[in-house]
Design an enzyme around this catalytic site. Structure first.
Site, PDB file in Angstrom:
ATOM      1  N   TYR A  13       0.925  -1.133   0.176  1.00 40.58           N
ATOM      2  CA  TYR A  13       0.101   0.085  -0.134  1.00 40.58           C
ATOM      3  C   TYR A  13       0.780   1.215   0.049  1.00 40.58           C
ATOM      4  O   TYR A  13       0.977   2.061  -0.883  1.00 40.58           O
ATOM      5  CB  TYR A  13      -0.840  -0.183   1.159  1.00 40.58           C
ATOM      6  N   TYR A 143       4.391  -6.927  16.628  1.00 45.56           N
ATOM      7  CA  TYR A 143       4.730  -6.237  15.685  1.00 45.56           C
ATOM      8  C   TYR A 143       5.394  -4.782  16.167  1.00 45.56           C
ATOM      9  O   TYR A 143       6.413  -4.585  15.364  1.00 45.56           O
ATOM     10  CB  TYR A 143       3.052  -5.810  15.074  1.00 45.56           C
TER      11      TYR A 143
END
Ligand code: UDP
Length: 349
Positions: A13, A143
Site C-alpha cells: 500500500y 509487531y
C-alpha cells in the site's frame, strides 16, 4: 539529480505510492517485493518490479551488485497487530531477521542510507498524549516490538558503521492517490477505513444494512465515546515526508539514526470514523460492537511537530474527510470483488 533507489515492499500500500512519487521525481526506482502481501500490478504501475524476499541474500546481493543503489526505502514487512500476537515468529523472522539481512547486504555494497517504515505501535500504551519522539517506547504487541528492534539496530549501526537512517513512525495510513490511479489493497483486509467503506459498498449494491459485517472492537475504552482513537494520515502525506527524509539524508549524511513521528496531530474515535464515512458516502452504515482486539492501545495520536520542522513538511490533507473521499473514490472504482478472500470475509451475510 536522480538517484538509484531500492524500494523494498514497493508492491504494498504505502510502498507502491512511494515508488510512484520517487519515479515522478526523476529517480531510478527498483521495487523488491516477495508479493506475499503486495500486488504486482500496483508495483508495475510505478517501477521495475523484482520479486524476492529480503531474507534471501543470494537474491539481494546480485541486485545490489547490478544497480549500485544510492539509498533504500524499506517498506517490506508484516503489519497486522493481531496476527503478530498469534504468530510472533513470522514477525521476528520477516521484520527483524529480514531487515538485518538487508542491512548487511547494504553494508557489503557500501550503501549507507535508509528510510525505514516504523510505527507508532512502538510506543505501546503511551504515558503522554499526544505522542512525541521522547515518549517512552514500550510496545504491547510483537509487531511494535519487531519495529522497535529494527530502530535499535539502526542506532547501533549508526554508532558502529556511520550508517545513516531515518525511521518514520507512521500513525494510521489512510486514503489513496488523489488521481485514483492507486489505492489500498490488503488481503485479508483488517483495517478500519477500508472495512467501513466496503460496508457502504455492500449496502450500495443492495445489501441489507442490518446484515452488517462491520465490527467495532470494544466500546469500553477510556476515551470520549469508549472506542479507540487513532491519528489517520493520508498516504500521500506519508510519501511527501519520505521524500523530505531522503533530502535530509543527502543534506546531512553524518547525522546517524534519526526518528520522526508522522501523523496529523489529531485523533478520531472508531465511531467518529464511521460517522464521517456515512457523511462522505451518504450511506447509512451500520455496525455491531464486538470484543476488544488483542494488542489495541486505547489512544494513539501524534505530535508530529518535530517532523514538520526537521523535514520542512506538513500534511496537505490534515482532515480525515479528505482521506475518506479519496479512498471512497478508489474503492467505488475498484470494488473488493477482485479478491475472493475479502468477499468471503467481509461480505458474507
Ligand atoms: N477497528 C475496528 N473494527 C475493525 C477494524 C479496526 O473497530 O474491523 C478498530 C481497531 O480496533 C483500532 C482502529 O479501528 O482501534 C484502527 O484499526 P486498524 O486495524 O485500521 O489500524 P491499527 O490502529 O491497528 O494500525
Amino acid at each position: 539529480m536522480g538517484k538509484k533507489i531500492l524500494v523494498t515492499g514497493g508492491a504494498g500500500y504505502i510502498g507502491s505510492h512511494m515508488a510512484r512519487l520517487l519515479k515522478a521525481d526523476g529517480h531510478d526506482v527498483i521495487i523488491y517485493d516477495n508479493l506475499g502481501r503486495g500486488n504486482a500490478d500496483a508495483a508495475n504501475l510505478s517501477a521495475t518490479l523484482i520479486e524476492g524476499d529480503i531474507a534471501d541474500k543470494a537474491r539481494l546481493s546480485p541486485l545490489f551488485q547490478h544497480f549500485r543503489f544510492d539509498a533504500v526505502f524499506h517498506f517490506a514487512g508484516l503489519a497486522y497487530v493481531s496476527e503478530s500476537v498469534s504468530s510472533p515468529d513470522i514477525y521476528y523472522q520477516n521484520n527483524v531477521a529480514g531487515t538485518l539481512n538487508l542491512l548487511d547486504t547494504m553494508r557489503d555494497f557500501n550503501v549507507n542510507q535508509l528510510v525505514f517504515s516504523s510505527t507508532c505501535a512502538t510506543y505501546g500504551i503511551p504515558n503522554q498524549l499526544p505522542i512525541t519522539e521522547a515518549t517512552p517506547q514500550k510496545p504491547i504487541n510483537p509487531y511494535g516490538q519487531s519495529k522497535l528492534m529494527v530502530e535499535q539496530m539502526l542506532k547501533d549501526y549508526a554508532t558502529a558503521y556511520n550508517f545513516r537512517s531515518i525511521a518514520l513512525r507512521y500513525f494510521n495510513a489512510a486514503g489513496s492517490a488523489e488521481d485514483g490511479s492507486l489505492g489500498e489493497r490488503h488481503s485479508p483486509e483488517t483495517h478500519l477505513l477500508p472495512l467501513v467503506l466496503f460496508e457502504a459498498l455492500r449496502i450500495e449494491n443492495g445489501g441489507n444494512p442490518e446484515d452488517t459485517a462491520l465490527r467495532v472492537f470494544g466500546d469500553d475504552f477510556d476515551t470520549r465515546d469508549g472506542t479507540c482513537i487513532r491519528d489517520y494520515i493520508h498516504v500521500t502525506d506519508l510519501c511527501t515526508a519520505h521524500q523530505a527524509a531522503l533530502q535530509r539524508m543527502l543534506n546531512l549524511p553524518d547525522a546517524g539514526a534519526e526518528q520522526f513521528n508522522l501523523g496529523t496531530n489529531k485523533g478520531y474515535t472508531v465511531l467518529e470514523v464511521i460517522e464521517a464515512c456515512r457523511k462522505i458516502t451518504g450511506i447509512n452504515i451500520q455496525y455491531k460492537i464486538a470484543a476488544r482486539r488483542d494488542g489495541d492501545p486505547p489512544e494513539l495520536v501524534a505530535d508530529a511537530n518535530l517532523a514538520m520542522q526537521a523535514l520542512d513538511w506538513k500534511p496537505a490533507y490534515p482532515d480525515i474527510e479528505q482521506s475518506l473521499q479519496h479512498a471512497w473514490d478508489w474503492f467505488s472504482k475498484n470494488p473488493p470483488e477482485y479478491d475472493q478472500n475479502i468477499k468471503r470475509n467481509q461480505w458474507a451475510a
